[in-house]
Design an enzyme around this catalytic site. Sequence first.
Site, mmCIF file in Angstrom:
data_model
loop_
_atom_site.group_PDB
_atom_site.id
_atom_site.type_symbol
_atom_site.label_atom_id
_atom_site.label_comp_id
_atom_site.label_asym_id
_atom_site.label_seq_id
_atom_site.Cartn_x
_atom_site.Cartn_y
_atom_site.Cartn_z
ATOM 1 N N SER A 172 82.957 -32.552 49.628
ATOM 2 C CA SER A 172 82.067 -33.662 49.676
ATOM 3 C C SER A 172 82.646 -34.128 50.909
ATOM 4 O O SER A 172 83.510 -35.144 49.291
ATOM 5 C CB SER A 172 80.721 -33.791 48.452
ATOM 6 O OG SER A 172 80.412 -35.325 49.659
ATOM 7 N N ASN A 173 82.571 -35.091 51.436
ATOM 8 C CA ASN A 173 83.648 -36.217 52.380
ATOM 9 C C ASN A 173 82.643 -37.610 52.773
ATOM 10 O O ASN A 173 81.722 -37.725 53.442
ATOM 11 C CB ASN A 173 84.426 -36.198 53.195
ATOM 12 C CG ASN A 173 85.138 -37.070 53.794
ATOM 13 O OD1 ASN A 173 85.098 -38.218 53.402
ATOM 14 N ND2 ASN A 173 86.150 -36.615 54.898
ATOM 15 N N ASP A 184 89.363 -25.645 32.005
ATOM 16 C CA ASP A 184 89.849 -26.442 31.098
ATOM 17 C C ASP A 184 90.875 -27.899 31.689
ATOM 18 O O ASP A 184 91.229 -27.486 33.568
ATOM 19 C CB ASP A 184 90.948 -26.254 30.448
ATOM 20 C CG ASP A 184 90.273 -24.686 29.465
ATOM 21 O OD1 ASP A 184 89.311 -24.884 29.617
ATOM 22 O OD2 ASP A 184 91.497 -24.226 29.352
ATOM 23 N N HIS A 224 83.093 -26.885 32.542
ATOM 24 C CA HIS A 224 84.123 -27.048 31.481
ATOM 25 C C HIS A 224 83.900 -25.662 30.658
ATOM 26 O O HIS A 224 84.795 -24.766 30.457
ATOM 27 C CB HIS A 224 84.028 -28.290 30.614
ATOM 28 C CG HIS A 224 85.215 -28.592 30.002
ATOM 29 N ND1 HIS A 224 86.347 -27.474 29.268
ATOM 30 C CD2 HIS A 224 85.821 -29.318 29.826
ATOM 31 C CE1 HIS A 224 87.181 -28.570 29.025
ATOM 32 N NE2 HIS A 224 87.197 -29.836 28.569
ATOM 33 N N ARG A 283 98.984 -36.260 61.625
ATOM 34 C CA ARG A 283 97.425 -36.045 62.057
ATOM 35 C C ARG A 283 97.832 -36.458 63.948
ATOM 36 O O ARG A 283 97.217 -35.808 64.925
ATOM 37 C CB ARG A 283 96.081 -36.499 61.255
ATOM 38 C CG ARG A 283 95.245 -36.702 62.336
ATOM 39 C CD ARG A 283 94.095 -37.129 61.606
ATOM 40 N NE ARG A 283 93.591 -37.095 62.216
ATOM 41 C CZ ARG A 283 91.924 -38.366 63.390
ATOM 42 N NH1 ARG A 283 93.134 -39.864 63.244
ATOM 43 N NH2 ARG A 283 91.230 -38.397 64.268
ATOM 44 N N SER A 324 90.369 -33.521 62.273
ATOM 45 C CA SER A 324 90.181 -34.642 60.826
ATOM 46 C C SER A 324 91.111 -34.574 60.178
ATOM 47 O O SER A 324 91.048 -33.319 59.918
ATOM 48 C CB SER A 324 88.909 -34.737 61.203
ATOM 49 O OG SER A 324 88.653 -34.095 60.401
ATOM 50 N N GLY A 346 87.365 -39.819 49.388
ATOM 51 C CA GLY A 346 86.797 -40.958 49.291
ATOM 52 C C GLY A 346 87.841 -41.540 50.957
ATOM 53 O O GLY A 346 88.075 -40.375 51.663
#
Length: 539
Positions: free
Chosen positions: A460-461, A516, A512, A357, A369, A485
């Site tokens: 989603s961050n 799997d 599910h 980066r 980013s 995270g």
Amino acid sequence: MATIVTMPRLSDTMTEGTVATWLKKVGDKVSEGDILAEIETDKATMEFESFNEGTLLHIGIQAGETAPVDSLLAIIGNEGEDISALLAGGTAAAPVAETPVATETKQESPAATPVALPEGVIVVTMPRLSDTMTEGTVATWLKKVGDTVAEGDILAEIETDKATMEFESFNAGTLLYIGIQEGSTAPVDSLLAIIGPAGTDISGVADNFKVGGSNTATAKEETKAAPAEKAAPVTQEAAADGQRILASPLAKKIANEKGIQLSQVKGSGENGRIVKSDIENFTPSTSSTTAAAAQPQETAKAAAPKVFVPAGEVFTEEIKNSQMRKIIAKRLAESLFTAPHYNLSIEVSMDEAMKSRAAINSVPDTKVSFNDMVIKACATALKKHPIINSQWREDAIIINHHVNIGVAVAVEDGLVVPVLRFTDAMSLSQIGASVRDLAGRAKTKKLLPNEMEGSTFTVSNLGMFGITEFNSIINQPNSAILSVGAIVEKPVVKNGQIVVGNTMMLSLACDHRTIDGATGAQFLQTLKQFIENPVTMLA
């Protein structure tokens, strides 16, 4: 229509109650189940729920005041409703309603020969456990005749017009008689049970109660009141430290009758509360001597901690749900309760990604980013594992060979997911520019509807908020969502040595029905490889 709420009888021995605190004020909206006030009985301070809905129009007993059971406590009705007739006739209504009962009692009393209660025998009546209760049903007896009963033991479970409640014994002894069998219903104040010393002859007590119950009850109260010491009424002094003296209404009444200062009595109840037994067992001479002897010791010792008396205002705020919030609630609830979710987590090293980066951002007019790098890695990994990029239908699984990644963006009213179309064909710098553009327009509510449709996978961050690991709910009709995270600097093992490294947690939520566990794990392994070695995304 306005409803009169009366002082409830919250125990079988309660004759009056004190309003400790009002939790609602005149004009407030009241819902069924709201706590109206805290009421001090002769046993404890209890929360009193409203069994009606409407507006609190009138308070009849102010905080700190004591009144007999069935006194006008409050009036609840429609906002602006005229209650002048209720206030004018409220005090006169109670005696009128009770007049026929009193007349009947006087007519029937001569037919029965009053039977004095044997010493130590207590008649327990059906309690009124709500202000609207007129009769109760014994659901279960937890004691049987002959069982020993301690003060505080649960005698029975009683069904009221509102709920099934446990009924405690306020007396100790042996259960000598049960007047209402399980499943039977009886009016309030009916003979429920008789408690007394084991082996006591109670023949005739039950029959006498049924015929002339009011006489028996009066005789019982007179018998208990007779041995009480008579003394001139006393003005209660404040506690030495200025704190409120906690005492039950019955304890205050007996203390006033006996001329006992409550400040001299040590309470045995909750939070040092003075109860009836403390007054009955109080010996002024012993207490004063003890107090005089203890005074020098108290000055030498550190001051005892003050009893905390909870006080404050219950404050709530109602925020109307926006249309966006309603849709979020509907869609996510449908997703969580429809798709069988499971989560897979993996820790990835970010050392090489950080170096890459820095090198990319050294190019003029380029800004990438870590989230952009994760999105690019996901797009490349999805091409290798197309089953992750799928949708469930009842008759088939739809596998998407195009990659449209949705990026979760927090906005003022909730959450939106703008979509990067054909993400796998975009460069890192193009992903970065597109995400910044879409996120900026999302926060100013300028996104077009078609820019939030057609996603095949979602990222989603929450790393920018310091969240190290979390699990998301799948954004239907996608089959998976990746939770990203924060990057954490911590000791890691490399080549058998403990060194300082930078790691990040990724969590994949899968449906599910389409994915799997092994398939989801293989996708994460590929994703880990791309993030830890960004150059491999070019292969």
